[in-house]
Write a protein that holds these residues in place. Structure first.
Motif, PDB file in Angstrom:
ATOM      1  N   HIS A 173       0.843  -1.196   0.000  1.00 51.89           N
ATOM      2  CA  HIS A 173       0.000   0.000   0.000  1.00 51.89           C
ATOM      3  C   HIS A 173       0.883   1.252   0.000  1.00 51.89           C
ATOM      4  N   PRO A 174       1.500   1.589  -1.131  1.00 50.53           N
ATOM      5  CA  PRO A 174       2.349   2.786  -1.182  1.00 50.53           C
ATOM      6  C   PRO A 174       1.549   4.043  -0.852  1.00 50.53           C
ATOM      7  N   PHE A 175       2.217   4.973  -0.198  1.00 51.24           N
ATOM      8  CA  PHE A 175       1.585   6.212   0.258  1.00 51.24           C
ATOM      9  C   PHE A 175       1.999   7.336  -0.679  1.00 51.24           C
ATOM     10  N   VAL A 176       1.026   8.104  -1.178  1.00 52.09           N
ATOM     11  CA  VAL A 176       1.303   9.182  -2.130  1.00 52.09           C
ATOM     12  C   VAL A 176       0.744  10.490  -1.587  1.00 52.09           C
ATOM     13  N   VAL A 177       1.607  11.511  -1.526  1.00 56.55           N
ATOM     14  CA  VAL A 177       1.177  12.860  -1.148  1.00 56.55           C
ATOM     15  C   VAL A 177       1.115  13.689  -2.416  1.00 56.55           C
ATOM     16  N   GLU A 178      -0.063  14.130  -2.754  1.00 57.56           N
ATOM     17  CA  GLU A 178      -0.278  14.917  -3.974  1.00 57.56           C
ATOM     18  C   GLU A 178      -0.297  16.402  -3.630  1.00 57.56           C
ATOM     19  N   THR A 179       0.464  17.213  -4.371  1.00 60.15           N
ATOM     20  CA  THR A 179       0.453  18.656  -4.205  1.00 60.15           C
ATOM     21  C   THR A 179       0.188  19.296  -5.574  1.00 60.15           C
ATOM     22  N   PHE A 180       0.096  20.615  -5.601  1.00 54.94           N
ATOM     23  CA  PHE A 180      -0.179  21.308  -6.860  1.00 54.94           C
ATOM     24  C   PHE A 180       0.929  21.085  -7.882  1.00 54.94           C
ATOM     25  N   ALA A 181       2.163  20.859  -7.410  1.00 53.25           N
ATOM     26  CA  ALA A 181       3.319  20.790  -8.301  1.00 53.25           C
ATOM     27  C   ALA A 181       3.854  19.385  -8.495  1.00 53.25           C
ATOM     28  N   CYS A 182       3.916  18.607  -7.425  1.00 52.56           N
ATOM     29  CA  CYS A 182       4.589  17.305  -7.467  1.00 52.56           C
ATOM     30  C   CYS A 182       3.840  16.285  -6.616  1.00 52.56           C
ATOM     31  N   ASP A 183       4.089  15.018  -6.919  1.00 50.40           N
ATOM     32  CA  ASP A 183       3.636  13.914  -6.080  1.00 50.40           C
ATOM     33  C   ASP A 183       4.847  13.330  -5.363  1.00 50.40           C
ATOM     34  N   VAL A 184       4.671  12.990  -4.088  1.00 47.84           N
ATOM     35  CA  VAL A 184       5.724  12.337  -3.314  1.00 47.84           C
ATOM     36  C   VAL A 184       5.243  10.929  -3.002  1.00 47.84           C
ATOM     37  N   ARG A 185       5.956   9.931  -3.492  1.00 51.67           N
ATOM     38  CA  ARG A 185       5.546   8.536  -3.354  1.00 51.67           C
ATOM     39  C   ARG A 185       6.494   7.815  -2.406  1.00 51.67           C
ATOM     40  N   VAL A 186       5.928   7.125  -1.400  1.00 49.21           N
ATOM     41  CA  VAL A 186       6.760   6.490  -0.381  1.00 49.21           C
ATOM     42  C   VAL A 186       6.225   5.094  -0.076  1.00 49.21           C
ATOM     43  N   LEU A 187       7.094   4.271   0.541  1.00 49.96           N
ATOM     44  CA  LEU A 187       6.687   2.968   1.082  1.00 49.96           C
ATOM     45  C   LEU A 187       6.693   3.024   2.606  1.00 49.96           C
ATOM     46  N   GLY A 188       7.779   3.468   3.193  1.00 49.53           N
ATOM     47  CA  GLY A 188       7.861   3.617   4.642  1.00 49.53           C
ATOM     48  C   GLY A 188       8.949   4.613   4.953  1.00 49.53           C
TER      49      GLY A 188
ATOM     50  N   GLU B  37      12.511  24.412  -8.954  1.00 47.48           N
ATOM     51  CA  GLU B  37      13.152  25.649  -9.377  1.00 47.48           C
ATOM     52  C   GLU B  37      12.957  25.821 -10.883  1.00 47.48           C
ATOM     53  N   ASN B  38      12.259  26.906 -11.258  1.00 46.21           N
ATOM     54  CA  ASN B  38      11.977  27.181 -12.675  1.00 46.21           C
ATOM     55  C   ASN B  38      11.296  25.991 -13.357  1.00 46.21           C
ATOM     56  N   GLY B  39      10.383  25.364 -12.620  1.00 47.48           N
ATOM     57  CA  GLY B  39       9.603  24.272 -13.180  1.00 47.48           C
ATOM     58  C   GLY B  39      10.293  22.929 -13.190  1.00 47.48           C
ATOM     59  N   LYS B  40      11.548  22.838 -12.685  1.00 43.42           N
ATOM     60  CA  LYS B  40      12.304  21.600 -12.675  1.00 43.42           C
ATOM     61  C   LYS B  40      12.699  21.231 -11.245  1.00 43.42           C
ATOM     62  N   LEU B  41      12.761  19.920 -10.971  1.00 44.52           N
ATOM     63  CA  LEU B  41      13.164  19.450  -9.649  1.00 44.52           C
ATOM     64  C   LEU B  41      14.673  19.520  -9.503  1.00 44.52           C
ATOM     65  N   GLN B  42      15.134  20.024  -8.361  1.00 45.92           N
ATOM     66  CA  GLN B  42      16.563  20.137  -8.068  1.00 45.92           C
ATOM     67  C   GLN B  42      16.842  19.481  -6.723  1.00 45.92           C
ATOM     68  N   LEU B  43      17.872  18.639  -6.684  1.00 47.67           N
ATOM     69  CA  LEU B  43      18.232  17.902  -5.469  1.00 47.67           C
ATOM     70  C   LEU B  43      19.407  18.580  -4.781  1.00 47.67           C
ATOM     71  N   HIS B  44      19.305  18.771  -3.461  1.00 48.25           N
ATOM     72  CA  HIS B  44      20.360  19.409  -2.676  1.00 48.25           C
ATOM     73  C   HIS B  44      20.566  18.633  -1.377  1.00 48.25           C
ATOM     74  N   ALA B  45      21.735  18.820  -0.788  1.00 51.50           N
ATOM     75  CA  ALA B  45      21.951  18.328   0.571  1.00 51.50           C
ATOM     76  C   ALA B  45      21.148  19.209   1.526  1.00 51.50           C
ATOM     77  N   GLN B  46      20.589  18.602   2.552  1.00 45.15           N
ATOM     78  CA  GLN B  46      19.796  19.357   3.516  1.00 45.15           C
ATOM     79  C   GLN B  46      20.717  20.244   4.346  1.00 45.15           C
ATOM     80  N   GLU B  47      20.552  21.549   4.232  1.00 46.92           N
ATOM     81  CA  GLU B  47      21.449  22.501   4.883  1.00 46.92           C
ATOM     82  C   GLU B  47      20.968  22.943   6.255  1.00 46.92           C
TER      83      GLU B  47
END
Length: 322
Positions: free
Chosen positions: A167-182, A228-238
């Protein structure tokens, strides 16, 4: 219907036979559902007044499932319906998966909106814990049916999802979906300001851009994804301190003065008007504020790092920055 049986139904201690008795009772007369709703409201209000407002022990236990931060008593009438909806979504409804009425319940959705100046924690079906920040709206079904558990978020929320590959868990937002297992993660989605950010604390999640399904990122712990500007960008958590809002702590490290005022509006339920052309510069390297200490304390701390004056109009609940 025996009141104790209804209490057991709401607190998830009813046996399968007792559960069927309650469901049959609800189907027998629409007035019974209204009676159940009224009981839910009383139980939800007990979260604010304290568990002693209810005498039966089962009701006190059920009431403790929801924890509200700093909810003024005057808000009870206004938000009782939302709180009652939350009380119905406990683990007990999972047993309805074996009942042929599951389809009807799965199609029913409810929305919970946290007003400015408050925050809320709750538990959804299958043991998923949710924290909602001020000004956040959460939409979810009364029962998760099928293989996917999907909710919608506008604002900022933190989720702690139990591992369940089926039963994967999905958080839907206006911009992106976040899909998780645990996993445990934080998501902030503000369509008006065009902000989407996801922070991963534990486990793994996949973030998918809703406007470009090929734009997706799988996150590892202590990473942040921004849109950022319509594209996903990955960063280290600061700055992990920004996630302390679930403990009632506001971190304003790295924010501009305008961003801090926007946070103050949501956290302290106050209107802010900046009556100057130039924005003050904040000189703090790091700063955390305990929200419960109030807006005046927060402003006093901020004045040590920024040159500004302020006036408060308590009749309009407005803060004027000069």
């Amino acid at each position: 219907m025996n009141p104790e049986l209804i209490y057991k139904y709401l607190e998830n201690t009813a046996t399968d036979d007792e559960m069927k008795q309650v469901l049959d009772w609800l189907d027998a007369d629409p007035a019974h559902m209204r009676e159940l709703d009224e009981l839910d409201k009383v139980m939800a209000a007990s979260v604010i007044y304290g568990p002693d407002v209810l005498s039966p022990a089962p009701a006190r236990k059920a009431a403790r499932r929801i924890s509200l931060g700093r909810i003024p008593l005057r808000r009870i009438v206004r938000y009782a319906a939302e709180l009652a909806a939350v009380a119905v979504v406990g683990v007990g409804l999972a047993r309805m998966l074996a009942d042929d009425r599951i389809g009807e319940w799965a199609r029913r959705t409810t929305a919970l909106e946290v007003p400015a100046g408050q925050y809320l924690s709750m538990e959804l079906q299958y043991g998923t814990k949710v924290w909602l920040n001020a000004g956040t709206r959460l939409e979810y079904p009364l029962v998760f049916a099928g293989g996917e558990r999907r909710v919608k978020v506008a604002g900022e929320a933190m989720f702690d999802v139990e591992h369940d590959p089926a039963h994967p868990f999905v958080v839907e937002t206006f911009a992106c979906d976040v899909r998780v297992l645990g996993t445990k993660f934080n998501v902030e989605a503000n369509e008006e300001e065009g902000i989407f950010t996801a922070d991963l604390l534990r486990g793994r999640v996949q973030v998918c851009n809703r406007t470009d399904r090929s734009d997706r990122i799988t996150m590892e712990p202590n990473q942040t994804v921004h849109l950022e500007n319509g594209k996903l960008q990955l960063h280290a958590q600061e700055n992990a301190d920004k996630l302390l809002w679930t403990d009632g702590i506001l971190c304003i490290t790295g924010m501009t003065f305008e961003e801090v005022m926007a946070k103050f509006e949501r956290c302290y339920d106050i209107n802010v008007e900046i009556l100057r052309d130039d924005l003050p510069q904040i000189e703090f390297q790091r700063c955390k504020l305990r929200i419960s200490e109030g807006i005046d304390h927060a402003l006093a701390v901020l004045q040590h790092a920024a040159d500004f004056r302020y006036e408060r109009d308590i009749t309009t609940n407005t803060l004027y920055i000069r």
